[in-house]
Write an enzyme that holds these catalytic residues in place. Structure first.
Site, mmCIF file in Angstrom:
data_model
loop_
_atom_site.group_PDB
_atom_site.id
_atom_site.type_symbol
_atom_site.label_atom_id
_atom_site.label_comp_id
_atom_site.label_asym_id
_atom_site.label_seq_id
_atom_site.Cartn_x
_atom_site.Cartn_y
_atom_site.Cartn_z
ATOM 1 N N GLU A 161 -0.843 21.250 44.087
ATOM 2 C CA GLU A 161 -0.090 21.740 45.600
ATOM 3 C C GLU A 161 -0.468 23.047 45.988
ATOM 4 O O GLU A 161 0.000 23.509 47.003
ATOM 5 C CB GLU A 161 1.484 21.707 45.002
ATOM 6 N N SER A 188 11.445 19.275 49.399
ATOM 7 C CA SER A 188 10.678 18.854 50.680
ATOM 8 C C SER A 188 10.692 17.226 50.817
ATOM 9 O O SER A 188 10.426 16.488 49.907
ATOM 10 C CB SER A 188 9.202 19.341 50.821
ATOM 11 N N GLN A 205 9.845 15.097 45.917
ATOM 12 C CA GLN A 205 9.605 15.691 44.695
ATOM 13 C C GLN A 205 10.438 16.661 43.900
ATOM 14 O O GLN A 205 10.936 17.468 44.657
ATOM 15 C CB GLN A 205 8.391 16.352 44.609
ATOM 16 N N GLY A 206 11.191 15.808 43.068
ATOM 17 C CA GLY A 206 12.358 16.686 42.554
ATOM 18 C C GLY A 206 12.092 17.580 41.317
ATOM 19 O O GLY A 206 12.232 16.715 40.106
ATOM 20 N N SER A 211 12.215 21.548 41.239
ATOM 21 C CA SER A 211 13.140 22.860 41.087
ATOM 22 C C SER A 211 14.532 22.526 41.239
ATOM 23 O O SER A 211 15.205 21.569 41.720
ATOM 24 C CB SER A 211 12.804 23.709 42.421
#
Lengths: 347, 376
Positions: B240, B156, B121-122, B124
């Site tokens: 999340e 992550s 997951q891109g 930040s």
């Protein structure tokens, strides 16, 4: 698994909340208003909630521990200054001993540190201890040693003595002879007392959850109106974060307290006591911090007698002490997992 | 109000327990050993193929459409068996389910759910952490493609992922929350460079940064409409924050069982402070298990996800860090005689109050959205 409250349980919760809101003390000054307190007492008596644990069919209680916990939580939230815990614990003890229901308002007699039931050498022997939650109460149940366990005895209760909790007075009992209950009863085994303890601890957790919920509500409404630097203090992140943590602590506490109440009627005594110990360690640790936060948010006013925040803290301190607080229950948790601690319960 | 299993739930629990007795891969925890990642994909696939993963997700994406309380049973049994937790990717699934069109859902979700496709997951960026909406990664339309340029960090699973859910700015003129769109971007293409980041406890395969320099996403791989990126991001981060979605009850239950077993095996080595800390970790972990039962039960009413996710994130953080502190105490008493797994567990626990939104941000949300305190 479905841990939602049933519609009947939600209705009970709403009714208990209404009773506490309508007739509970809304200020420290109202604690001294005897006419209001008498109305609250009469109204609670009319609901029959003090008899939730008296036997119905067979020896099953009229209502489950979850219902008793629902009432306890709402009365705690509203700082209800009338007896509920004491009569409920006494009724539960009589039910477990298959003794006839009480004929006069009754509570239980605990050791002076409030960690367990007081025990007399036998019927007719002197009996001492502290009777809890004695508003309108004239008698207290204690244990007496008999072959095969313990039997129930009573002592008379007069007057009140100072208590850390301003909403639930106590009374010292010094050495009157213990009186055997009329009629027959079954001696209580260690497992019976373990099961009773699990129920009691679960109810103290419910009271703690209510008391801390009430403290958070009190502090949030104050933070919304108290102005400093030209704005409500509730707009400052430092205050917001303290209150957010307090709310989160209440939510975690509700989850463990609900489970402990369910377990008290459902699981074997040892497992029920473990569920209660987990809940009490969590709720008691949370309650002190939450009520301290309520005092802190009130600032200087929070440190005066007139502010209700300390009434919440004091109620939480008594509920914590009843049948043991954080340390005693962490010991129980450790002992059950065989990593130390000391085995809990009355033996 | 009943914490006990229904007959169907009890039968499910028995089947799962029997399966776990034969199929526990005995992987180390991802928070303490990089070796976890060697077995993660096959564990995911085995759990899925045996019918114990994706229980509450819709059947059309490979789920079973069961009530989400079944997930609580899975977590309890995984912890009891000392098995690895279920893969934590529910937030991705929820984001694509809610915002993706039928075509996107059909192409991507079954592979995510059955464990054949790894995703990261891109979101930040170096200058966009808590203030995510200020992110600067650009996606520029070129024919039926978008060209992506930017730098993502604290990503992550970037090390093992085949796909990245990238949040990028497609409309630089729009207000900052409205100019964002989301894309599925292939990781194995020119213009994507992935570097692992070593975490404070020394593990290197969980965490990374990704540089996109002219990477390409097909326009058909946009998730949702142009400008829908912020709403998708909020869906993803709200899930999340939920321990029930992440399966973390199993993580903490397993860690606590290991701590208890370590003390029990050699009581003379440990102090009364160790005992208290481990007992407190037991209490915290049990609280979260029961709290998740409550939350998942509330969903039987169709209760949707709101700000209470922030409450759960804070509770989950307190649990992880209490377990971490108990592990730290044990690490001091076992230093030099065994691997420093306990120290790694402690050090990893510091990330829990940052990942998925810092505790400071969660507290802001609780204060303003739940307690109704005035915005600062």
């Amino acid at each position: 698994m479905d841990v939602r409250l049933s519609s009947e349980q939600q209705a009970l919760r709403d009714a208990a909340a209404r009773l506490a809101d309508d007739l509970g003390p809304k200020s420290v000054a109202e604690l001294g208003d005897g006419a209001r307190a008498a109305k609250l007492d009469t109204a609670l008596e009319a609901t029959g909630w003090r008899e939730l644990r008296t036997p119905a069919d067979g020896n099953r209680p009229l209502a489950s521990a979850v219902e008793a916990a629902i009432v306890a939580e709402e009365l705690g939230r509203g700082l209800a200054d009338t007896s509920f815990l004491g009569p409920t614990l006494a009724a539960e003890l009589r039910r477990r001993a298959s003794a006839p229901p009480a004929t006069v308002p009754e509570t239980v007699l605990l050791t002076p540190d409030l960690s367990r039931l007081a025990v007399a050498g036998g019927a007719g022997e002197p009996c001492s201890g502290t009777a809890i939650d004695v508003q309108g109460i004239t008698s207290a149940l204690a244990l007496a040693e008999v072959a095969g366990g313990h039997e129930l005895v009573t002592v008379p209760v007069y007057g009140t003595s100072p208590s850390r909790d301003l909403t639930r007075p106590a009374a010292e009992v010094s050495g009157p002879p213990a009186v055997r209950l009329p009629g027959t009863q079954t001696p209580l085994s260690a497992a019976d007392i373990e099961g009773w303890t699990a129920f009691v601890v679960a109810l103290t957790c419910a009271d703690l959850v209510g008391t801390m919920r009430g403290a958070v509500e009190l502090a949030c409404s104050y933070a919304g109106v108290r102005q400093q630097y030209g704005t409500a203090i509730g707009s400052f992140q430092s205050v917001q974060h303290m209150l957010a943590d307090a709310h989160v602590s209440v939510e975690g506490s509700r989850s463990v307290a609900l489970h402990a109440a369910w377990a008290a009627d459902t699981l074997p005594a040892g497992e029920a006591l473990d569920a209660a110990a987990v809940a009490k360690a969590y709720c008691a640790r949370a309650a002190r911090a939450v009520c301290e936060t309520a005092i802190q948010v009130h600032g200087g006013i929070g440190n005066t007698w007139e502010c209700l925040a300390h009434v919440h803290l004091r109620r939480a301190l008594l509920s914590t002490q009843l049948l043991g607080g954080v340390g005693a229950h962490l010991d129980r948790v450790a002992a059950r997992r065989e990593i130390g601690g000391v085995p809990g319960g009355l033996r | 109000m009943d914490f006990a299993d229904s007959p169907e739930e009890a039968a499910f629990r028995r089947r799962l327990r029997a399966w776990l007795a034969e199929n526990n891969p005995g992987l180390p925890a991802s928070s303490t050993s990089d070796a976890y990642w060697d077995g993660q994909a096959s564990w995911h696939q085995a759990l899925y193929d045996a019918g114990f993963f994706a229980l509450s997700w819709p059947e059309e994406i490979g789920g079973q459409g069961l009530p989400s309380v079944y997930e609580a049973i899975v977590d309890e049994e995984l912890a009891a068996a000392g098995a690895p937790p279920r893969p934590s990717l529910g937030y991705l699934v929820q984001g694509l389910l809610r915002h993706g069109g039928d075509d996107v859902k059909r192409r991507f979700l079954p592979g995510i759910v059955n464990g054949r496709d790894r995703w990261c997951q891109g979101f930040s960026e170096p200058d966009a952490g808590s203030d995510l909406a200020s992110l600067r990664t650009r996606a520029e339309r070129r024919g039926d493609e978008y060209v992506i340029t930017g730098h993502k960090v604290w990503t992550s699973y970037s090390d093992s992922a085949a796909w990245c859910l990238v949040l990028a700015r497609t409309d630089p003129e729009a207000p900052k929350h409205r100019g964002l769109s989301a894309f599925a971007v292939r990781m194995d293409q020119p213009g994507v460079e992935q570097r692992p980041l070593k975490m404070v406890n020394g593990i290197t395969r969980e965490f990374g940064e990704v540089v996109f320099d002219g990477a390409v996403a097909r326009a058909a791989d946009m998730i949702g409409e142009p400008g829908e990126g912020w709403r998708l991001a909020m869906t993803v981060v709200s899930h999340e924050r939920e321990p029930g979605e992440l399966g973390y009850v199993a993580r903490y239950g397993k860690a606590v069982n290991e701590l208890v077993a370590r003390l029990r095996a050699e009581p003379e080595r440990f102090s009364s402070e160790n005992v208290r800390d481990v007992a407190w970790a037991v209490v915290e972990a049990e609280m979260l298990r029961l709290h998740v039962c409550r939350r998942l039960s509330d969903r039987l009413d169709g209760v949707s996800h709101g700000p209470e996710g922030s409450v759960d994130k804070l509770l989950m953080t307190w649990v992880e860090q209490a377990v971490g502190h108990a592990a730290l105490g044990v690490s001091e008493r076992t230093a030099g005689i065994e691997e420093d797994t306990w120290l790694k567990m402690y050090l990893y626990s510091r990330a829990q109050s940052v990942m998925g939104g810092t505790s400071q941000i969660q507290r802001n949300l609780v204060a303003t959205r739940i307690l109704g305190l005035p915005a600062s």
